[in-house]
Write a protein that holds these residues in place. Sequence first.
Motif, PDB file in Angstrom:
ATOM      1  N   PRO A  40       0.837  -1.269   0.007  1.00 27.25           N
ATOM      2  CA  PRO A  40      -0.038  -0.064   0.091  1.00 27.25           C
ATOM      3  C   PRO A  40       0.927   1.098   0.116  1.00 27.25           C
ATOM      4  CG  PRO A  40      -0.824  -1.520   1.622  1.00 27.25           C
ATOM      5  CD  PRO A  40       0.521  -2.117   1.096  1.00 27.25           C
ATOM      6  N   GLY A  41       0.648   2.144  -0.821  1.00 26.11           N
ATOM      7  CA  GLY A  41       1.204   3.353  -1.094  1.00 26.11           C
ATOM      8  C   GLY A  41       2.557   3.237  -1.494  1.00 26.11           C
ATOM      9  N   LYS A  42       3.062   2.198  -2.029  1.00 21.44           N
ATOM     10  CA  LYS A  42       4.452   2.126  -2.561  1.00 21.44           C
ATOM     11  C   LYS A  42       4.318   1.614  -4.187  1.00 21.44           C
ATOM     12  CE  LYS A  42       6.823   1.046   1.786  1.00 21.44           C
ATOM     13  NZ  LYS A  42       7.713   0.095   2.643  1.00 21.44           N
ATOM     14  N   GLU A  43       5.443   1.596  -4.894  1.00 14.12           N
ATOM     15  CA  GLU A  43       5.556   1.374  -5.981  1.00 14.12           C
ATOM     16  C   GLU A  43       5.717  -0.436  -6.044  1.00 14.12           C
ATOM     17  OE1 GLU A  43       7.640   5.127  -8.206  1.00 14.12           O
ATOM     18  OE2 GLU A  43       8.729   3.336  -8.087  1.00 14.12           O
ATOM     19  N   ARG A  44       5.211  -0.796  -7.314  1.00 15.27           N
ATOM     20  CA  ARG A  44       5.552  -2.319  -7.345  1.00 15.27           C
ATOM     21  C   ARG A  44       6.856  -2.740  -7.581  1.00 15.27           C
ATOM     22  NH1 ARG A  44       2.034  -4.949 -12.217  1.00 15.27           N
ATOM     23  NH2 ARG A  44       0.456  -3.409 -11.218  1.00 15.27           N
ATOM     24  N   GLU A  45       7.300  -3.941  -6.962  1.00 15.30           N
ATOM     25  CA  GLU A  45       8.478  -4.352  -6.993  1.00 15.30           C
ATOM     26  C   GLU A  45       9.081  -5.750  -7.416  1.00 15.30           C
ATOM     27  OE1 GLU A  45      10.098  -3.601  -2.882  1.00 15.30           O
ATOM     28  OE2 GLU A  45       8.743  -5.101  -2.056  1.00 15.30           O
ATOM     29  N   PHE A  46      10.278  -5.795  -7.993  1.00 21.39           N
ATOM     30  CA  PHE A  46      10.462  -7.287  -8.242  1.00 21.39           C
ATOM     31  C   PHE A  46      10.648  -8.151  -7.046  1.00 21.39           C
ATOM     32  CE2 PHE A  46      12.341 -10.663 -10.690  1.00 21.39           C
ATOM     33  CZ  PHE A  46      13.445 -11.286  -9.965  1.00 21.39           C
ATOM     34  N   VAL A  47      10.183  -9.415  -6.965  1.00 22.39           N
ATOM     35  CA  VAL A  47      10.438 -10.268  -5.818  1.00 22.39           C
ATOM     36  C   VAL A  47      11.407 -11.438  -6.338  1.00 22.39           C
ATOM     37  CG1 VAL A  47       9.409 -11.930  -4.126  1.00 22.39           C
ATOM     38  CG2 VAL A  47       8.305  -9.766  -5.001  1.00 22.39           C
TER      39      VAL A  47
ATOM     40  N   GLY B 293       1.172  -7.123   0.733  1.00 24.41           N
ATOM     41  CA  GLY B 293       1.147  -6.420  -0.837  1.00 24.41           C
ATOM     42  C   GLY B 293       0.240  -7.406  -1.503  1.00 24.41           C
ATOM     43  N   VAL B 294       0.080  -6.616  -2.716  1.00 23.06           N
ATOM     44  CA  VAL B 294      -0.625  -7.508  -3.933  1.00 23.06           C
ATOM     45  C   VAL B 294       0.489  -8.059  -4.582  1.00 23.06           C
ATOM     46  CG1 VAL B 294      -2.119  -7.421  -5.822  1.00 23.06           C
ATOM     47  CG2 VAL B 294      -2.602  -5.966  -3.696  1.00 23.06           C
ATOM     48  N   TYR B 295       0.453  -9.340  -4.779  1.00 23.52           N
ATOM     49  CA  TYR B 295       1.493 -10.108  -5.534  1.00 23.52           C
ATOM     50  C   TYR B 295       1.096 -10.572  -6.893  1.00 23.52           C
ATOM     51  CZ  TYR B 295       4.461 -10.578  -1.414  1.00 23.52           C
ATOM     52  OH  TYR B 295       5.202 -10.483  -0.335  1.00 23.52           O
TER      53      TYR B 295
ATOM     54  N   PRO C 279      17.134 -12.294 -17.455  1.00 21.74           N
ATOM     55  CA  PRO C 279      16.338 -12.168 -16.376  1.00 21.74           C
ATOM     56  C   PRO C 279      15.223 -11.210 -16.767  1.00 21.74           C
ATOM     57  CG  PRO C 279      18.250 -10.820 -15.857  1.00 21.74           C
ATOM     58  CD  PRO C 279      18.661 -11.530 -17.288  1.00 21.74           C
ATOM     59  N   ILE C 280      14.014 -11.250 -15.702  1.00 21.68           N
ATOM     60  CA  ILE C 280      12.819 -10.512 -15.927  1.00 21.68           C
ATOM     61  C   ILE C 280      13.110  -8.896 -15.870  1.00 21.68           C
ATOM     62  CG2 ILE C 280      10.619 -10.153 -15.317  1.00 21.68           C
ATOM     63  CD1 ILE C 280      11.230 -13.026 -16.011  1.00 21.68           C
ATOM     64  N   ARG C 281      12.799  -8.180 -17.006  1.00 19.96           N
ATOM     65  CA  ARG C 281      12.684  -6.934 -16.791  1.00 19.96           C
ATOM     66  C   ARG C 281      11.470  -6.221 -16.953  1.00 19.96           C
ATOM     67  NH1 ARG C 281      16.250  -5.866 -22.094  1.00 19.96           N
ATOM     68  NH2 ARG C 281      14.904  -7.603 -22.425  1.00 19.96           N
ATOM     69  N   PRO C 282      10.977  -5.565 -15.905  1.00 16.34           N
ATOM     70  CA  PRO C 282       9.677  -5.029 -16.124  1.00 16.34           C
ATOM     71  C   PRO C 282       9.352  -4.073 -17.404  1.00 16.34           C
ATOM     72  CG  PRO C 282      10.869  -4.389 -14.153  1.00 16.34           C
ATOM     73  CD  PRO C 282      11.649  -5.005 -14.870  1.00 16.34           C
ATOM     74  N   SER C 283      10.499  -3.607 -18.234  1.00 13.76           N
ATOM     75  CA  SER C 283      10.142  -2.978 -19.414  1.00 13.76           C
ATOM     76  C   SER C 283      10.060  -3.909 -20.677  1.00 13.76           C
ATOM     77  CB  SER C 283      11.285  -2.200 -19.715  1.00 13.76           C
ATOM     78  OG  SER C 283      12.449  -2.947 -20.276  1.00 13.76           O
ATOM     79  N   SER C 284      10.054  -5.210 -20.385  1.00  7.86           N
ATOM     80  CA  SER C 284       9.715  -6.351 -21.553  1.00  7.86           C
ATOM     81  C   SER C 284       8.678  -7.186 -21.009  1.00  7.86           C
ATOM     82  CB  SER C 284      11.066  -6.994 -21.888  1.00  7.86           C
ATOM     83  OG  SER C 284      11.463  -7.510 -20.607  1.00  7.86           O
ATOM     84  N   ILE C 285       8.030  -6.981 -20.083  1.00  7.32           N
ATOM     85  CA  ILE C 285       6.819  -7.836 -19.647  1.00  7.32           C
ATOM     86  C   ILE C 285       5.905  -7.826 -20.423  1.00  7.32           C
ATOM     87  CG2 ILE C 285       5.221  -8.278 -17.887  1.00  7.32           C
ATOM     88  CD1 ILE C 285       7.532  -7.709 -15.794  1.00  7.32           C
TER      89      ILE C 285
END
Length: 122
Positions: A41-48, A92-94, A103-109
């Motif tokens: 809540p209130g934060k940006e989405r982050e890689f896990v 959080g929401v997963y 590796p996974i890159r948010p820009s290419s999802i």
Amino acid sequence: QVQLVESGGALVQAGDSLTLSCKASDRTFGRYCIGWFRQAPGKEREFVAGISWSGGATDYQDVVKGRFTISRDNAKKTVFLQMNNLKPEDTGVYYCAADREYPIRPSSIEVWGQGTLVTVSS
């Protein structure tokens, strides 16, 4: 295009374990690398955590290393996130997400799931 559906989110207590699942809609799932992300809540989405298409390579955010394990079963078109020793800050929401490269890159999802809520009480 593959579709992803997460499940397994719940309200748990600190120290508990929980396993999330990310199930794909079709057999092209095996061509994708999969990542788990979370948004508090209130934060940006982050890689896990992330896993390559074969499952042979994995990587984790530092704060979950040693507690979380990502795995996949391509025959079942499912990726799992085993979470142990959960902490309130894991709340959080997963979301799971599909990327053709590792590796996974948010820009290419290419595809995101709708998310599943994990709440860890202290």
